[in-house]
Design an enzyme around this catalytic site. Structure first.
Site: not given
Ligand code: BG6
Ligand code: MG
Length: 212
Positions: A9, A11
């Protein structure tokens, strides 16, 4: 070796962009006059941007058309992207970088499986733009975590079966997605918070010992 590939993963696992997600949602919530704290933010980990907005709006009494919801999600994303734009390779922890390099030295194939549509931008900002053997992210899937689609796509792009890969996750939705796809999952966090994982890592470098 038990696994041939590792799917990370992004984030909260490879980099601390989860803090920027929090700050951007917090700024949007303040503008809308909605209470929002770290506790509520925890529920947004791993799930899609639109689904996160639905949770943000829960109990606020604000009812939105789909069009307005799209605009609000875009507003949050614009603030988030401003923070991402200030990132550089210095924002990739040295210990994460050396862990990735060591895994590669051990002959493992490495992939990213993230719900984020900003994945390519983030990887490029922190200097990992061409590091991974495969990337599957929010821009190429139809169903976000807890659906296993993103991990199945990452494994497919590595040319591996789910049982040959280990997923590394920090969010309940991601642990569920891994299980639904037939992957073992090592969770970064504690067992109480992330039930269903095969192992628990305090931090990413612990993965090296976990795999031995
Ligand atoms: C995930 C995060 O990796 O990505 C979430 O943990 C986030 O919090 C999701 O909502 C979508 O991310 P993005 O960058 O497309 O808004
Ligand atoms: Mg994550």
């Amino acid at each position: 070796m038990r696994y041939k590939g590792i799917i990370f993963d992004l984030d909260g696992v490879l980099c601390s962009t989860d803090e920027y997600h929090y700050l951007a949602w917090k700024a949007l919530a303040e503008r809308l006059g909605i209470p929002f704290d770290r506790e509520k933010n925890r529920r947004l980990r791993g799930i899609s941007r639109q689904e996160s907005l639905n949770i943000l709006l829960e109990g606020s009494g604000i009812s939105c058309t789909e069009e307005r919801k799209k605009a609000l999600a875009e507003e949050k994303n614009a603030m988030y992207r401003q923070m991402l734009a200030r990132m550089s390779p210095a924002d990739l922890s040295r210990r994460v970088k050396t862990t990735l390099e060591e895994l590669r030295k051990r002959g493992l194939k490495l992939a990213v499986g993230s719900s984020s549509k900003n994945t390519a931008f983030i990887l490029e900002r922190v200097g990992l733009g061409s590091f991974f053997d495969a990337v599957a992210d929010g821009s190429c899937i139809r169903h976000a975590k807890p659906d296993p689609e993103v991990f199945l796509m990452a494994a497919d792009r590595l040319g591996l079966a789910p049982r040959e890969c280990l997923v590394v996750e920090d969010a309940p939705a991601g642990v569920q997605a891994a299980a639904a796809g037939g992957f073992d999952c090592a969770a970064i966090g504690d067992a109480g918070e992330l039930p269903g994982a095969a192992g628990y890592l305090k931090e990413l470098p612990d993965l090296l010992q976990y795999l031995e």
